[in-house]
Design a protein around this motif. Structure first.
Motif, short mmCIF file in Angstrom:
data_model
loop_
_atom_site.label_atom_id
_atom_site.label_comp_id
_atom_site.label_asym_id
_atom_site.label_seq_id
_atom_site.Cartn_x
_atom_site.Cartn_y
_atom_site.Cartn_z
N LYS A 38 46.79 28.74 42.27
CA LYS A 38 46.02 29.97 42.16
C LYS A 38 44.96 29.98 43.26
O LYS A 38 44.28 28.96 43.47
CB LYS A 38 45.33 30.08 40.80
CG LYS A 38 46.27 30.30 39.63
CD LYS A 38 45.47 30.46 38.34
CE LYS A 38 46.38 30.74 37.16
NZ LYS A 38 45.59 30.90 35.90
N TRP A 91 41.68 32.24 44.80
CA TRP A 91 40.72 33.35 44.70
C TRP A 91 40.00 33.51 46.03
O TRP A 91 39.58 32.51 46.64
CB TRP A 91 39.68 33.07 43.62
CG TRP A 91 40.17 33.16 42.21
CD1 TRP A 91 40.11 34.24 41.38
CD2 TRP A 91 40.79 32.11 41.44
NE1 TRP A 91 40.64 33.94 40.15
CE2 TRP A 91 41.07 32.63 40.16
CE3 TRP A 91 41.14 30.78 41.74
CZ2 TRP A 91 41.67 31.87 39.17
CZ3 TRP A 91 41.74 30.03 40.75
CH2 TRP A 91 42.00 30.58 39.48
N ASP A 149 36.72 35.51 47.39
CA ASP A 149 35.55 36.29 46.96
C ASP A 149 35.75 36.81 45.52
O ASP A 149 35.59 38.01 45.23
CB ASP A 149 35.30 37.46 47.92
CG ASP A 149 34.89 36.97 49.31
OD1 ASP A 149 34.34 35.85 49.40
OD2 ASP A 149 35.14 37.69 50.29
N ASP A 150 36.14 35.87 44.64
CA ASP A 150 36.33 36.13 43.20
C ASP A 150 37.48 37.07 42.89
O ASP A 150 37.61 37.55 41.76
CB ASP A 150 35.04 36.68 42.57
CG ASP A 150 33.89 35.67 42.62
OD1 ASP A 150 34.16 34.47 42.44
OD2 ASP A 150 32.74 36.08 42.84
N ARG A 151 38.34 37.30 43.86
CA ARG A 151 39.52 38.15 43.64
C ARG A 151 40.76 37.27 43.68
O ARG A 151 41.00 36.57 44.67
CB ARG A 151 39.58 39.22 44.74
CG ARG A 151 40.80 40.13 44.68
CD ARG A 151 40.67 41.23 45.72
NE ARG A 151 40.43 40.70 47.06
CZ ARG A 151 41.41 40.46 47.95
NH1 ARG A 151 42.68 40.71 47.64
NH2 ARG A 151 41.11 39.99 49.15
N LEU A 152 41.54 37.26 42.60
CA LEU A 152 42.77 36.46 42.56
C LEU A 152 43.80 37.07 43.51
O LEU A 152 44.27 38.18 43.28
CB LEU A 152 43.32 36.40 41.14
CG LEU A 152 44.58 35.54 40.93
CD1 LEU A 152 44.30 34.08 41.23
CD2 LEU A 152 45.12 35.71 39.51
N CYS A 182 34.18 33.11 50.43
CA CYS A 182 34.25 32.09 49.38
C CYS A 182 35.69 31.99 48.91
O CYS A 182 36.28 32.99 48.48
CB CYS A 182 33.32 32.45 48.23
SG CYS A 182 33.29 31.21 46.92
N ARG A 199 38.47 29.80 46.45
CA ARG A 199 38.63 28.84 45.36
C ARG A 199 40.12 28.61 45.13
O ARG A 199 40.91 29.55 45.10
CB ARG A 199 37.96 29.35 44.09
CG ARG A 199 38.00 28.39 42.92
CD ARG A 199 36.89 28.72 41.93
NE ARG A 199 36.96 30.09 41.47
CZ ARG A 199 37.57 30.48 40.34
NH1 ARG A 199 38.15 29.59 39.57
NH2 ARG A 199 37.56 31.75 39.98
N GLU A 208 42.98 26.39 42.74
CA GLU A 208 43.36 25.53 41.62
C GLU A 208 44.87 25.32 41.67
O GLU A 208 45.60 26.17 42.17
CB GLU A 208 42.95 26.16 40.29
CG GLU A 208 41.45 26.31 40.11
CD GLU A 208 41.08 26.95 38.79
OE1 GLU A 208 42.01 27.24 37.99
OE2 GLU A 208 39.87 27.17 38.55
N GLU A 246 36.77 24.33 46.47
CA GLU A 246 35.95 25.51 46.75
C GLU A 246 35.47 25.45 48.19
O GLU A 246 35.03 24.39 48.66
CB GLU A 246 34.75 25.59 45.80
CG GLU A 246 35.15 25.88 44.36
CD GLU A 246 33.94 26.09 43.46
OE1 GLU A 246 32.81 26.17 44.00
OE2 GLU A 246 34.13 26.17 42.23
N SER A 274 33.00 27.47 51.07
CA SER A 274 31.99 28.49 51.37
C SER A 274 31.62 28.38 52.84
O SER A 274 32.08 27.47 53.54
CB SER A 274 30.76 28.33 50.48
OG SER A 274 30.20 27.04 50.62
#
Length: 328
Positions: A195, A197, A199-202, A274, A276, A278, A298, A300
């Motif tokens: 998975k 992401w 900028d917090d968008r999957l 950003c 992320r 997993e 993560e 940044s």
């Protein structure tokens, strides 16, 4: 900047490039003297020694550091700049004379692999503020972080770094062994459920073969994994490689080196500040060619965080308002 009015601290990795750091330093030292660049050379003796030397050099008052090594040595020096507490990292000017195996970082900034050209660039003193990535990863059940100057890779990229490092330790450094290692491991490596992401968008939730995240364009010995990366735009570029058959890459292999990587339909492009990642099971990550830990990861960005010496042509393009990170 006039090169003869400052003293440079020179960090030499003697084992870089299969021993070129040691063998070629007399030639490099002479070129520096002939250019009236005053130096204090020190040789690294073990892993992370370049980080320790950087911290000590800045504490002693040095504000100009030359790295004689490869991408891994530069990685350690950049991390040293963020460990030291004397000055803001961008107050130290970094230059690189590339003697490593891949020498990927220098390609983005128009810095020649020819020693005389690299020394000339130091003497001319054209500089550039580049972004730096911060990588958070899992190692031995502890959360750790590292700074990134170039590109990170997870999945197959990290597997290859591990295998090639093993070959180097055994003294097997020929190109055909490396190529055979690449082909053999391509067929053996299994894609993993990942998975991603941005900028917090999957943006991705499927099997993934490999992923590259970075500041600059080049990785793995000249491969343009991130051809659209701009090293001072405050963004991380991402290339996601979906499961792909070897034959499909075979006839498009040149796209990996000429900037056309996204013409391969199995490779997707993303960009953000950003990132992320997993996975199940965990996959390894390499940063600037150095194998670190595992997912979850993560990333940044620190905008314009390190000042580096660049080639004059690169600097002139920047001044003309052209894309400042358009590599050759």
């Amino acid at each position: 900047m006039e090169a003869d009015k400052v003293k440079w601290f020179v960090i030499v990795n003697p084992v870089a490039g299969g021993g070129r750091g040691l063998d070629h330093f007399p030639q490099i030292s002479k070129l520096l003297r002939d250019a009236h660049i005053v130096c204090e050379p020190v040789f690294t003796e073990h892993k992370f020694h370049a980080t320790e030397l950087t911290v000590s050099a800045v504490k002693e008052g040095y504000r100009n550091i030359i790295v004689v090594g490869g991408d891994g040595t530069l990685h350690e020096v950049v991390n040293g700049l963020f460990i030291q507490q004397e000055v803001c990292p961008d107050e130290v000017l970094l230059a690189v004379i590339a003697v490593g195996t891949g020498n990927d970082w220098v390609r983005t900034f128009g810095i020649s692999n020819r020693y005389q050209d690299a020394v000339k660039a130091i003497g001319e003193g054209y500089s550039f503020l580049q972004d730096v990535g911060v990588v958070s990863y899992e190692e031995s059940h502890y959360r750790q972080s590292r700074y990134m100057a170039n590109v990170a890779g997870a999945g197959f990229d990290a597997r290859m770094v591990r295998k090639l490092s093993h070959l180097k330790k055994k003294g097997r450094k020929s190109r055909w062994r490396s190529t055979w290692c690449l082909v053999k491991n391509f067929f053996r490596y299994k894609s993993t459920g990942v998975k991603v992401w941005v900028d917090d968008r999957l943006v991705y939730n499927n099997l993934l073969f490999s992923i590259a995240i970075g500041i600059c364009k080049y990785n793995v010995g000249g491969m343009q994994q991130l051809p659209d990366a701009v090293a001072d735009d405050g963004m991380l570029d991402v290339s996601l490689v979906r499961p792909v058959h070897f034959w499909h890459l075979l006839f498009r292999f040149h796209y990996l080196f000429n900037g056309g990587i996204y013409r391969i339909r199995h490779i997707l492009q993303e960009r953000g500040s950003c990132i992320r990642i997993e996975s199940s099971p965990e996959i390894s990550v390499e940063v600037d060619g150095e194998l670190l830990g595992e997912t979850p990861l993560e990333f940044s960005i620190l905008h314009k965080a390190v000042r580096i010496v660049v080639g004059r042509e690169f600097y002139d393009r920047q001044e003309r308002g052209e894309c400042p990170c358009e590599g050759k």
